[in-house]
Scaffold this motif. Structure first.
Motif, short mmCIF file in Angstrom:
data_model
loop_
_atom_site.label_atom_id
_atom_site.label_comp_id
_atom_site.label_asym_id
_atom_site.label_seq_id
_atom_site.Cartn_x
_atom_site.Cartn_y
_atom_site.Cartn_z
N PRO A 30 -5.23 13.87 6.85
CA PRO A 30 -4.54 14.00 5.57
C PRO A 30 -5.07 12.95 4.59
N ILE A 31 -4.93 13.19 3.31
CA ILE A 31 -5.49 12.26 2.34
C ILE A 31 -4.38 11.50 1.63
N THR A 32 -3.77 10.59 2.34
CA THR A 32 -2.74 9.74 1.76
C THR A 32 -3.43 8.56 1.08
N ALA A 33 -2.67 7.86 0.24
CA ALA A 33 -3.21 6.66 -0.41
C ALA A 33 -3.66 5.65 0.64
N GLY A 34 -2.87 5.55 1.73
CA GLY A 34 -3.20 4.61 2.81
C GLY A 34 -4.52 4.97 3.48
N GLU A 35 -4.74 6.26 3.65
CA GLU A 35 -5.98 6.72 4.27
C GLU A 35 -7.18 6.37 3.39
N LYS A 36 -7.02 6.44 2.11
CA LYS A 36 -8.12 6.11 1.20
C LYS A 36 -8.49 4.63 1.32
N ILE A 37 -7.49 3.79 1.54
CA ILE A 37 -7.77 2.35 1.72
C ILE A 37 -8.50 2.12 3.04
#
Ligand code: R7I
Ligand code: MG
Ligand code: MG
Ligand code: MG
Length: 348
Positions: A30-37
């Protein structure tokens, strides 16, 4: 200039490899904000010179791309049966490279039929409609390089090489579109700026011609689905970046395993990275920005990053690719060798 071209050949095949190797751990995430970090840190780390970590494995995307390059090198007059045999040989040697769920039936049938008609098994997929997965597009880079001097031959080879596994026009035209995008990037001087409002209309015109020529019973009601989709790409690029835009991009361009839902997205990632306005991807390096951004969109990350990377590498050349990052990827030296052999053939 033959040295610039050589660097671009290396850049495109390395771009394809790096996108695949570095994108595959995030497939389906999934592309959560946390995953982007997490992805930002992962890429920061990959640039460090003293990285010892495990080598990043490639998947089916690179296995099949290598087969196409190897086949062109062994058979400069192009021999699709030879190419089909390499696909099949690689698959049975290393079946766990993450191949598409249905394409493996094609490999079994090809082997069983002793390659008597190399296009029949692919035609039989999906009740005779043929696959429209992105498996043709993901492996197309060597075709764009090898035929860079003859556009019509390139388009024909993009179709024929794809049809060994994917005969649905959506699968074939997705591969042609990806090939056209790499080709356009390859022919552009890296010192010259690529403007999306020129790049998009140009590839739109080209893919429209291909779609018109092949007009048959397409899967969708729409007769020129890729033409329309590239127009959508341009529309998104006209909008300034904001994080919510990514969700719209994912919904409208797609991030799936289908060619229609991933090739235009890969082109978008490259052109968006050139704009240098993506807040969630922090790097001055355009190549890195392209593949890192592709991965942050989620879904079929190895393949979308692989396709976006092949376009970026064809434009920027090898110098744009961080060496420490490249060294983390399985077979990177072999990929450079294949690029050089292809280059030697075309300058001969
Ligand atoms: O296209 P393909 O080689 O798969 C490539 C993908 C890349 O993401 C790789 O990294 C790897 O993960 O796989 O393999 P196919 O099996 O031909 O197609 C992939 C999938 O697309 C199929 O398993 C189907 O789910 C879907 N698909 C279709 N679904 C319905 N109708 C492809 N064609 C059709 C169709 O006609
Ligand atoms: Mg893969
Ligand atoms: Mg039609
Ligand atoms: Mg994939």
């Amino acid at each position: 200039d033959t040295n610039v071209l050589k660097s671009k050949f290396r850049g495109s095949l390395l771009g394809s490899l790096l996108g695949d190797c570095l994108g595959s751990p995030f497939e389906g995430e999934p592309i959560t904000a946390g995953e982007k970090i997490v992805i930002q840190r992962y890429f920061d780390k990959l640039e460090s010179p003293d990285l010892k970590g495990p080598v990043r494995s490639y998947t089916d995307d690179t296995a099949m791309m290598k087969s196409i390059a190897q086949s062109l090198i062994a058979k400069p007059e192009i021999d699709y049966k030879h190419m089909a045999k390499l696909f099949v040989k690689d698959y049975f040697l290393e079946p766990h490279r993450g191949y598409g769920p249905n394409v493996v039936d094609v490999f079994s049938k090809l082997r069983k039929s002793k390659f008597d008609d190399i296009y029949r098994p692919a035609r039989e997929q999906f009740n005779g409609k043929g696959s429209f997965g992105n498996g043709g597009a993901m492996r197309i880079a060597p075709i764009a390089l090898y035929f860079y001097n003859d556009y019509n031959l390139m388009v024909e080879a993009a179709k024929k090489s794809t049809e060994i596994t994917h005969t649905n026009s959506l699968g074939v035209h997705g591969a042609v579109l990806q090939c056209i995008a790499i080709h356009k990037a390859l022919l552009t001087d890296p010192k010259e700026e690529i403007k999306f409002d020129q790049f998009c209309p140009e590839i739109t015109k080209k893919i429209k011609l291909v779609e018109q020529e092949d007009d048959d019973g397409l899967e969708l009601d729409d007769d020129h689905p890729y033409e329309d989709k590239v127009k959508f790409v341009q529309h998104f690029l006209q909008t300034n970046y904001h994080e919510e835009l990514d969700e719209e991009v994912c919904q409208n361009l797609g991030t799936s395993i289908l060619a229609y839902d991933s090739v235009p997205t890969a082109i978008y990632c490259f052109l968006r990275a050139l704009k240098n306005d993506i807040e969630t991807v922090k790097t001055d390096n355009i190549f890195r920005r392209t593949i890192q951004y592709a991965i942050t969109l989620g879904g079929d990350t190895d393949t979308i990053a692989c396709m976006a990377g092949a376009i970026a590498g064809a434009y920027l050349g090898e110098e744009a690719i961080n060496v420490n990052m490249a060294k983390q990827c399985e077979s990177y030296k072999e990929i450079i060798e294949l690029a050089d052999q292809l280059h030697a053939l075309v300058v001969k």
